[in-house]
Write a protein that holds these residues in place. Structure first.
Motif, short mmCIF file in Angstrom:
data_model
loop_
_atom_site.label_atom_id
_atom_site.label_comp_id
_atom_site.label_asym_id
_atom_site.label_seq_id
_atom_site.Cartn_x
_atom_site.Cartn_y
_atom_site.Cartn_z
N ASP A 202 6.28 3.16 -0.45
CA ASP A 202 5.65 2.01 0.19
C ASP A 202 6.57 1.47 1.28
O ASP A 202 7.73 1.14 1.01
N GLN B 167 -3.28 7.53 1.87
CA GLN B 167 -2.99 6.47 0.91
C GLN B 167 -2.88 7.10 -0.47
O GLN B 167 -3.55 8.09 -0.78
N HIS B 168 -2.02 6.51 -1.29
CA HIS B 168 -1.82 7.02 -2.65
C HIS B 168 -2.17 5.92 -3.64
O HIS B 168 -1.77 4.78 -3.47
N ASN B 169 -2.91 6.29 -4.68
CA ASN B 169 -3.33 5.29 -5.69
C ASN B 169 -2.26 5.05 -6.70
O ASN B 169 -1.64 5.78 -7.27
N MET C 26 0.85 -1.18 0.00
CA MET C 26 0.00 0.00 0.00
C MET C 26 0.89 1.24 0.00
O MET C 26 1.68 1.46 0.92
N LYS C 27 0.78 2.04 -1.04
CA LYS C 27 1.57 3.27 -1.13
C LYS C 27 0.95 4.34 -0.24
O LYS C 27 -0.25 4.39 -0.06
N GLN C 28 1.82 5.20 0.29
CA GLN C 28 1.35 6.31 1.10
C GLN C 28 1.97 7.60 0.62
O GLN C 28 3.06 7.60 0.06
N LYS C 29 1.24 8.67 0.83
CA LYS C 29 1.71 10.00 0.46
C LYS C 29 1.80 10.83 1.74
O LYS C 29 0.83 10.94 2.48
#
Length: 75
Positions: free
Chosen positions: A48, A73-75, A1-4
């Motif tokens: 991530d 979270q980043h898409n 899960m990517k995060q910003k």
């Protein structure tokens, strides 16, 4: 899960901005680092598996006062 993560860092000169970008890119799991804001005072990090608190601590030690503005979270 990517995060910003958006961090506000006290940066007075170009050397400080360069140092902030170097510190952020050295963290494991970081895929993108950029500056935003009128005076380029915000560091945007996308990746991530990195720890935003640890990153803020390192930026505080190397560059100056640092605040976490947002974490999402980043898409």
């Amino acid at each position: 899960m990517k995060q910003k993560v958006v961090l506000k860092v006290a940066m007075k000169c170009q050397k400080c901005r360069t140092m902030a970008l170097k510190v952020a890119t050295k963290q494991e799991g970081v895929e993108f680092v950029g500056l935003e804001g009128e005076q380029k005072e915000k560091v945007v990090v996308i990746g991530d598996g990195f720890d935003p608190i640890k990153m803020a601590t390192k930026l505080r030690k190397k560059v100056g006062h640092t605040q976490i503005i947002s974490l999402a979270q980043h898409n």
